[in-house]
Enzyme design. Structure first.
Site, PDB file in Angstrom:
ATOM      1  N   GLY A   1       0.804  -1.207   0.000  1.00 14.77           N
ATOM      2  CA  GLY A   1       0.000   0.000   0.000  1.00 14.77           C
ATOM      3  C   GLY A   1       0.836   1.255   0.000  1.00 14.77           C
ATOM      4  N   CYS A   2       1.084   1.788   1.184  1.00 20.01           N
ATOM      5  CA  CYS A   2       1.733   3.102   1.282  1.00 20.01           C
ATOM      6  C   CYS A   2       3.190   3.090   0.851  1.00 20.01           C
ATOM      7  CB  CYS A   2       1.598   3.624   2.708  1.00 20.01           C
ATOM      8  SG  CYS A   2      -0.123   3.878   3.202  1.00 20.01           S
ATOM      9  N   VAL A   3       3.913   1.984   1.100  1.00 16.40           N
ATOM     10  CA  VAL A   3       5.313   1.907   0.657  1.00 16.40           C
ATOM     11  C   VAL A   3       5.372   1.913  -0.869  1.00 16.40           C
ATOM     12  CG1 VAL A   3       7.343   0.417   0.549  1.00 16.40           C
ATOM     13  CG2 VAL A   3       6.197   0.805   2.734  1.00 16.40           C
TER      14      VAL A   3
ATOM     15  N   THR B   1       4.345   5.312  -2.279  1.00 14.14           N
ATOM     16  CA  THR B   1       5.381   6.322  -2.032  1.00 14.14           C
ATOM     17  C   THR B   1       6.566   6.120  -2.962  1.00 14.14           C
ATOM     18  OG1 THR B   1       4.725   6.589   0.283  1.00 14.14           O
ATOM     19  CG2 THR B   1       6.981   7.222  -0.295  1.00 14.14           C
TER      20      THR B   1
END
Length: 493
Positions: free
Chosen positions: A154-156, A159
């Site tokens: 998700g966020c990794v 990003t």
């Protein structure tokens, strides 16, 4: 990491998976390692003990090397958490527990937000979306982003993808990324490695953060030495191995050439090879440049000690010292401490305590170094140095990356903390001072002061030349240098 061999061939054919350059100015971005993600008691959490431990090691190494540490956290206002305005929360309602000020959005207690660290608060998966992260990284001079945290899929991943899209080379640290399940974690790392980032293990990331000042020298640069009519010689100064290009002849009057702040020895080839009928040129790769080792210090005393080691180690009897820019400062210092046949100083930086700063900023030097390390060519170099001979532009493109960032930073600081005029009045004659008529480093006023402070020296202006006098006006500068050398050689020959 590939799922099966057929995927390998498909992705190879598509041209995915190239290696990412490692720049010299990294930043560590720790994505969402807050309690809501690292503790399984929270709806969005999982047991990320191992990943937090790996991140702790990354943060410690980054701080040791003054690499910026940037934490991110997701947090929603009560209105956002309870309402229907955030589309992501409609899809993932468990994230509503990430309320601003709650335990869920607090940094994992095994990590620490210290003074000097940065914290980015976000509402979406990517740490770039709707935040100032891109501007922060740019202001820090970052060229490479090292990403770790949660969740991998998700966020990794979001990003890392946005880091690449924002112009940053990106590394993702496998051991320091966690997810709620192995399948999404592995798939995300596979996709990142294929198309967006280099997925590296913890040891590789720690090595990189511990030594971002990577001097590089490719095969095309080494091949340049095949065109140089000189022999490599090696001398040790303390623990530093120094490389010297010796142009001969062996029985000639030794002329030790000391180049400038970002000029490895090979870049002076076009000068040295034109002097062998008069002298025996030997061009030094000053410590931290070219093929010479890095040093612990980059001050005038250390540079002068290296010159002494070369003169003594190679048995250079009654040598002449010729230095350009930084090399001229080094030559002046050595001339005050040991007998020489003479010195020739070319456009030495006259900056120092209480004086105007060196006209080329440190950022300009480091920008050119970063450009070289990511890969450049003669055409790009020509945009900064349009007057240079083409071969010199090519050599600059291939050899600048061999210069140590630490050496450049320390030497540039020395231009303003060490005063040339502490040494210059004590430099004995015969001494020659060559300077560019259009040089911003030795202005007309500076040349007048230098003449006043050492009136016995001989001054020669190279009309229309800037600071890089041999590159800007090769014929005139070489003619002036040859005339000075004739005067130094003839009386004793």
């Amino acid at each position: 990491m590939p799922v099966d061999e057929s995927l390998d061939s498909v992705y190879d054919r598509a041209g995915f998976g190239a290696s990412v350059p490692r720049g010299s100015r990294p930043a560590l971005v720790v994505v969402d390692l807050t309690r809501g993600f690292t503790e399984p008691a929270f709806p969005s959490g999982a047991d990320l003990t191992a990943e937090v431990a790996a991140t702790t090691a990354l943060v410690a190494e980054a701080r040791r090397r003054n690499v910026p540490v940037i934490y991110t956290a997701i947090g929603y206002t009560p209105a956002e958490a309870d309402g229907d305005a955030v589309a992501w929360l409609r899809k993932a309602p468990g994230m509503r527990a990430l309320r601003e000020g709650s335990d869920a959005v607090a940094l994992d207690p095994r990590l620490e937000l210290r003074e000097g660290d940065h914290l980015i608060l976000k509402k979406g998966a990517s740490a770039f979306h709707g935040t100032s992260l891109a501007a922060l990284l740019t202001s820090l001079g970052t060229d490479t982003v090292v990403v770790c945290g949660a969740t991998t899929s998700g966020c990794v991943r979001a990003t890392a993808v946005d880091a690449v899209q924002s112009g940053f080379d990106t590394l993702v640290v496998r051991d320091a990324c966690g997810d709620r399940a192995a399948g999404p974690h592995d798939a995300a790392l596979f996709d990142l490695q294929a198309k967006y980032a280099d997925v590296v293990d913890l040891d590789e990331a720690l090595t990189y953060l511990g030594n971002p000042d990577r001097r590089t020298l490719g095969q095309p640069a080494l091949a340049d030495l095949g065109d140089v009519p000189a022999t490599s010689r090696w001398v040790t100064s303390g623990s530093v191995r120094l490389h010297v290009l010796d142009y001969g002849p062996a029985d000639g009057v030794p002329l030790l050439v000391l180049p400038g702040i970002t000029s490895p020895a090979v870049t002076m080839d076009f000068v040295a090879r034109e002097l062998t009928d008069l002298v025996r040129p030997l061009v030094l790769d000053v410590r931290g440049r070219g093929l010479s080792d890095d040093g612990a210090e980059y001050d005038l005393a250390s540079y002068a000690a290296d010159v002494d080691a070369v003169v003594d180690g190679l048995g250079l009897r009654d040598p002449i010292l010729f230095g350009h820019s930084m090399g001229a400062r080094i030559a002046a210092r050595v001339a005050t401490t040991r007998p020489l046949r003479g010195t020739v100083l070319a456009d030495p930086p006259l900056s120092g305590p209480g004086r105007a700063p060196y006209p080329t900023t440190l950022d300009a030097f480091l920008g050119q170094l970063d450009q070289a390390r990511r890969g450049t060519d003669a055409d790009e170099v020509a945009r900064s140095w349009p007057r240079w001979p083409r071969r010199e532009q090519e050599l600059r493109a291939r050899w600048l990356s061999s210069c140590s960032r630490d050496a450049i930073v320390a030497t540039h600081a020395g231009f303003e903390s060490e005063d040339f005029f502490d040494d210059w009045p004590k430099v004995p004659v015969p001494a020659f001072f060559l300077y560019g008529g259009a040089s911003p480093v030795v202005t007309a006023r500076g040349a007048a002061e230098a003449a006043e402070r050492n009136p016995s020296a001989e001054f020669v202006e190279i009309p229309e030349a800037g600071h890089m006098i041999f590159w800007d006006e090769p014929e005139a500068a070489l003619s002036a240098l040859r005339e000075a050398l004739r005067k130094l050689v003839s009386p004793l020959s």
